[in-house]
Write a protein that holds these residues in place. Structure first.
Motif, PDB file in Angstrom:
ATOM      1  N   GLN A   1      -7.276   2.312 -25.436  1.00 49.80           N
ATOM      2  CA  GLN A   1      -7.329   1.139 -26.316  1.00 49.80           C
ATOM      3  C   GLN A   1      -8.163   0.017 -25.713  1.00 49.80           C
ATOM      4  O   GLN A   1      -8.439  -0.962 -26.372  1.00 49.80           O
ATOM      5  N   GLN A   2      -8.547   0.186 -24.445  1.00 48.22           N
ATOM      6  CA  GLN A   2      -9.221  -0.894 -23.708  1.00 48.22           C
ATOM      7  C   GLN A   2      -8.491  -2.230 -23.911  1.00 48.22           C
ATOM      8  O   GLN A   2      -9.077  -3.236 -24.284  1.00 48.22           O
ATOM      9  N   ALA A   3      -7.196  -2.166 -23.668  1.00 42.24           N
ATOM     10  CA  ALA A   3      -6.347  -3.351 -23.834  1.00 42.24           C
ATOM     11  C   ALA A   3      -5.734  -3.721 -22.495  1.00 42.24           C
ATOM     12  O   ALA A   3      -5.642  -2.891 -21.586  1.00 42.24           O
ATOM     13  N   GLU A   4      -5.361  -4.984 -22.380  1.00 43.96           N
ATOM     14  CA  GLU A   4      -4.682  -5.475 -21.183  1.00 43.96           C
ATOM     15  C   GLU A   4      -3.345  -4.760 -21.028  1.00 43.96           C
ATOM     16  O   GLU A   4      -2.679  -4.478 -22.022  1.00 43.96           O
ATOM     17  N   PRO A   5      -2.936  -4.489 -19.784  1.00 41.96           N
ATOM     18  CA  PRO A   5      -1.610  -3.892 -19.615  1.00 41.96           C
ATOM     19  C   PRO A   5      -0.522  -4.870 -20.044  1.00 41.96           C
ATOM     20  O   PRO A   5      -0.677  -6.083 -19.936  1.00 41.96           O
ATOM     21  N   LEU A   6       0.575  -4.332 -20.550  1.00 39.30           N
ATOM     22  CA  LEU A   6       1.726  -5.170 -20.904  1.00 39.30           C
ATOM     23  C   LEU A   6       2.573  -5.357 -19.647  1.00 39.30           C
ATOM     24  O   LEU A   6       2.769  -4.408 -18.879  1.00 39.30           O
ATOM     25  N   ALA A   7       3.058  -6.574 -19.429  1.00 44.08           N
ATOM     26  CA  ALA A   7       3.852  -6.867 -18.234  1.00 44.08           C
ATOM     27  C   ALA A   7       5.170  -6.098 -18.272  1.00 44.08           C
ATOM     28  O   ALA A   7       5.735  -5.894 -19.351  1.00 44.08           O
ATOM     29  N   TYR A   8       5.647  -5.683 -17.096  1.00 44.97           N
ATOM     30  CA  TYR A   8       6.965  -5.045 -17.013  1.00 44.97           C
ATOM     31  C   TYR A   8       8.017  -5.988 -17.579  1.00 44.97           C
ATOM     32  O   TYR A   8       7.966  -7.195 -17.344  1.00 44.97           O
ATOM     33  N   GLU A   9       8.954  -5.443 -18.329  1.00 42.24           N
ATOM     34  CA  GLU A   9      10.057  -6.169 -18.955  1.00 42.24           C
ATOM     35  C   GLU A   9       9.597  -7.147 -20.031  1.00 42.24           C
ATOM     36  O   GLU A   9      10.392  -7.939 -20.520  1.00 42.24           O
ATOM     37  N   SER A  10       8.300  -7.101 -20.403  1.00 44.78           N
ATOM     38  CA  SER A  10       7.864  -7.942 -21.522  1.00 44.78           C
ATOM     39  C   SER A  10       8.427  -7.338 -22.799  1.00 44.78           C
ATOM     40  O   SER A  10       8.712  -6.138 -22.862  1.00 44.78           O
ATOM     41  N   HIS A  11       8.553  -8.187 -23.811  1.00 45.96           N
ATOM     42  CA  HIS A  11       9.152  -7.722 -25.061  1.00 45.96           C
ATOM     43  C   HIS A  11       8.393  -6.533 -25.649  1.00 45.96           C
ATOM     44  O   HIS A  11       8.994  -5.548 -26.072  1.00 45.96           O
ATOM     45  N   ASP A  12       7.052  -6.632 -25.655  1.00 47.48           N
ATOM     46  CA  ASP A  12       6.262  -5.592 -26.307  1.00 47.48           C
ATOM     47  C   ASP A  12       6.365  -4.248 -25.582  1.00 47.48           C
ATOM     48  O   ASP A  12       6.427  -3.199 -26.222  1.00 47.48           O
ATOM     49  N   LEU A  13       6.374  -4.280 -24.245  1.00 43.33           N
ATOM     50  CA  LEU A  13       6.470  -3.013 -23.501  1.00 43.33           C
ATOM     51  C   LEU A  13       7.840  -2.370 -23.715  1.00 43.33           C
ATOM     52  O   LEU A  13       7.941  -1.163 -23.941  1.00 43.33           O
ATOM     53  N   LEU A  14       8.889  -3.187 -23.683  1.00 39.41           N
ATOM     54  CA  LEU A  14      10.232  -2.663 -23.923  1.00 39.41           C
ATOM     55  C   LEU A  14      10.350  -2.111 -25.344  1.00 39.41           C
ATOM     56  O   LEU A  14      10.982  -1.077 -25.577  1.00 39.41           O
ATOM     57  N   ALA A  15       9.721  -2.811 -26.292  1.00 33.71           N
ATOM     58  CA  ALA A  15       9.796  -2.389 -27.693  1.00 33.71           C
ATOM     59  C   ALA A  15       9.099  -1.041 -27.880  1.00 33.71           C
ATOM     60  O   ALA A  15       9.646  -0.129 -28.507  1.00 33.71           O
ATOM     61  N   LEU A  16       7.890  -0.899 -27.312  1.00 31.75           N
ATOM     62  CA  LEU A  16       7.170   0.371 -27.435  1.00 31.75           C
ATOM     63  C   LEU A  16       7.933   1.496 -26.748  1.00 31.75           C
ATOM     64  O   LEU A  16       8.074   2.599 -27.284  1.00 31.75           O
ATOM     65  N   ASN A  17       8.442   1.202 -25.556  1.00 32.07           N
ATOM     66  CA  ASN A  17       9.207   2.195 -24.802  1.00 32.07           C
ATOM     67  C   ASN A  17      10.461   2.604 -25.588  1.00 32.07           C
ATOM     68  O   ASN A  17      10.766   3.801 -25.706  1.00 32.07           O
ATOM     69  N   ALA A  18      11.154   1.613 -26.158  1.00 31.00           N
ATOM     70  CA  ALA A  18      12.378   1.902 -26.918  1.00 31.00           C
ATOM     71  C   ALA A  18      12.052   2.747 -28.147  1.00 31.00           C
ATOM     72  O   ALA A  18      12.801   3.669 -28.506  1.00 31.00           O
ATOM     73  N   TYR A  19      10.920   2.445 -28.795  1.00 37.17           N
ATOM     74  CA  TYR A  19      10.532   3.192 -29.992  1.00 37.17           C
ATOM     75  C   TYR A  19      10.227   4.642 -29.632  1.00 37.17           C
ATOM     76  O   TYR A  19      10.678   5.566 -30.317  1.00 37.17           O
ATOM     77  N   VAL A  20       9.480   4.830 -28.540  1.00 35.63           N
ATOM     78  CA  VAL A  20       9.150   6.198 -28.112  1.00 35.63           C
ATOM     79  C   VAL A  20      10.426   6.930 -27.670  1.00 35.63           C
ATOM     80  O   VAL A  20      10.664   8.081 -28.060  1.00 35.63           O
ATOM     81  N   ALA A  21      11.264   6.229 -26.894  1.00 33.30           N
ATOM     82  CA  ALA A  21      12.487   6.865 -26.377  1.00 33.30           C
ATOM     83  C   ALA A  21      13.437   7.244 -27.513  1.00 33.30           C
ATOM     84  O   ALA A  21      14.106   8.277 -27.457  1.00 33.30           O
ATOM     85  N   ALA A  22      13.485   6.409 -28.561  1.00 33.30           N
ATOM     86  CA  ALA A  22      14.403   6.674 -29.669  1.00 33.30           C
ATOM     87  C   ALA A  22      14.060   7.983 -30.383  1.00 33.30           C
ATOM     88  O   ALA A  22      14.926   8.586 -31.022  1.00 33.30           O
ATOM     89  N   GLN A  23      12.804   8.425 -30.271  1.00 31.65           N
ATOM     90  CA  GLN A  23      12.404   9.684 -30.917  1.00 31.65           C
ATOM     91  C   GLN A  23      13.040  10.893 -30.226  1.00 31.65           C
ATOM     92  O   GLN A  23      12.975  12.009 -30.738  1.00 31.65           O
ATOM     93  N   SER A  24      13.596  10.675 -29.025  1.00 28.48           N
ATOM     94  CA  SER A  24      14.226  11.783 -28.282  1.00 28.48           C
ATOM     95  C   SER A  24      15.744  11.717 -28.338  1.00 28.48           C
ATOM     96  O   SER A  24      16.422  12.447 -27.610  1.00 28.48           O
ATOM     97  N   LYS A  25      16.258  10.822 -29.182  1.00 25.53           N
ATOM     98  CA  LYS A  25      17.713  10.629 -29.234  1.00 25.53           C
ATOM     99  C   LYS A  25      18.435  11.949 -29.489  1.00 25.53           C
ATOM    100  O   LYS A  25      18.072  12.696 -30.404  1.00 25.53           O
ATOM    101  N   GLY A  26      19.431  12.225 -28.653  1.00 30.49           N
ATOM    102  CA  GLY A  26      20.220  13.444 -28.821  1.00 30.49           C
ATOM    103  C   GLY A  26      19.626  14.674 -28.150  1.00 30.49           C
ATOM    104  O   GLY A  26      20.284  15.703 -28.035  1.00 30.49           O
TER     105      GLY A  26
END
Lengths: 255, 106
Positions: A113-138
């Motif tokens: 994406q040639q985008a700046e990295p998202l800071a650890y514990e920033s809202h956007d990184l947690l949100a993306l991580n949570a969205y990806v992780a939720a796809q593996s629920k169960g």
């Protein structure tokens, strides 16, 4: 017959199943009060779902100078990301070491994406991580199939066994040896990483497993590793190996 | 941040008692905490929440600094007509958020 069973067990056993027998393993969920369980079980009461919804919006949003969204390469996350979080941390061939899901998201941002990295514990990184992780629920945790991960699991295990800090405690002293007991009135859990990123009531927000591990390390009065430090990724890798086949719960709720 | 998560049954029988749930994201900063430098972190909370059923207010709550972040409300009402539930949150610094959900009476 008996010998055959023992041999079968030896070959099937995960690398370090020794400390807590697979049948004895319990998610942090099992230690929670009924109200907190109900909160996690109901998607309209689980505040972690707010992060998942934000992650879904970010997934479709164009980022960086390449003007690409996650969805432009990965398509529908419900299909492409199913089971992915259950396999992280995963070995990265270019870096020659395991990377966490947070790091994978930022590598994707940098490379595609040639985008700046998202800071650890920033809202956007947690949100993306949570969205990806939720796809593996169960789904069962399936980390560590890559043989190249072996030395790193070993390092994580060493860290888990390593006494540290002014209290001179290792992870193993609480989470393997005393998990059925209490510490200051709260249950000592087994430290199974099944629900990250997790909405923690104490934090009043979603946080990563690294935040949780840093909390524990500070608790034994040691100096915590920085977010994204190789040691934390190795420790997470070992914890995920230790929890292999347990069900993913992200976004979980914890007290 | 995601605006809100609302749970209203899509359909109900006339006279059914139904549960409404509303979760919204907000930091609910108390106004009592201080930064490492000793400065007071200004209060930033939701001060009021209301739910209207076809324009008629059926639930209202005032919120205070002791309420946790991301406030969650759950309450009951009687489903008596098809229509719309409207939710409104109002707070400090001009915070305002709305959401709505439809219900059909069978």
């Amino acid at each position: 017959m008996k010998r055959a069973v023992i041999i079968a067990m030896l070959t099937l056993a995960p690398v370090y199943a020794g400390e807590i027998a697979p049948s004895e393993r319990r998610s942090g969920y099992d230690f929670m009060a009924a109200d907190t369980k109900a909160m996690q079980d109901d998607d309209t009461a689980n505040p972690g779902m707010l992060w998942v919804l934000d992650g879904e919006a970010l997934w479709k949003q164009k980022q960086g100078t390449a003007g690409k969204a996650c969805a432009d390469c990965h398509g529908d996350a419900a299909a492409s990301m199913k089971g992915v979080a259950a396999r992280y941390p995963a070995f990265d061939k270019t870096l020659g070491r395991p990377v966490s899901l947070d790091q994978r998201i930022n590598l994707c941002r940098a490379d595609h994406q040639q985008a700046e990295p998202l800071a650890y514990e920033s809202h956007d990184l947690l949100a993306l991580n949570a969205y990806v992780a939720a796809q593996s629920k169960g789904m069962p945790i399936a980390v560590g199939d890559d043989p190249e991960l072996k030395p790193f699991v070993e390092k994580g295990h060493e860290l888990f066994m390593q006494r540290q800090g002014q209290l001179n405690l290792a992870c193993v002293n609480c989470h393997d040896d005393n998990w059925e007991k209490k510490l200051a009135g709260s249950p000592i859990t087994q430290g199974q990483p099944t629900g990250y990123p997790t909405y923690r009531l104490e934090w009043q927000t979603v946080g990563s497993i690294e935040r949780r591990m840093r909390g524990c390390i500070t608790g034994v009065r040691a100096k915590p590793y920085d977010f994204g430090a190789p040691e934390l990724v190795e420790l997470e890798l070992y914890l995920m190996m230790r929890a292999r086949d347990m069900a993913m719960e992200a976004p979980a709720v914890r007290p | 941040m995601a605006a809100a998560l609302i749970s209203v049954p899509k359909q109900a029988k006339r006279g059914d008692i139904i549960e409404i749930k509303a979760l919204t994201s907000h930091i609910m900063e108390t106004g009592y905490r201080r930064t490492a430098a000793g400065d007071l972190v200004p209060r930033d909370i939701i001060t009021s929440f209301a739910c209207r059923y076809n324009g008629r207010e059926i639930f209202r709550a005032d919120l205070f600094p002791a309420i946790a972040a991301n406030p969650f409300f759950s309450f009951f009402t009687v489903a008596n007509e098809s229509g719309k539930f409207e939710f409104e949150w109002i707070g400090d610094n001009g915070y305002s958020n709305t959401a709505s959900a439809a219900i059909t009476i069978l």
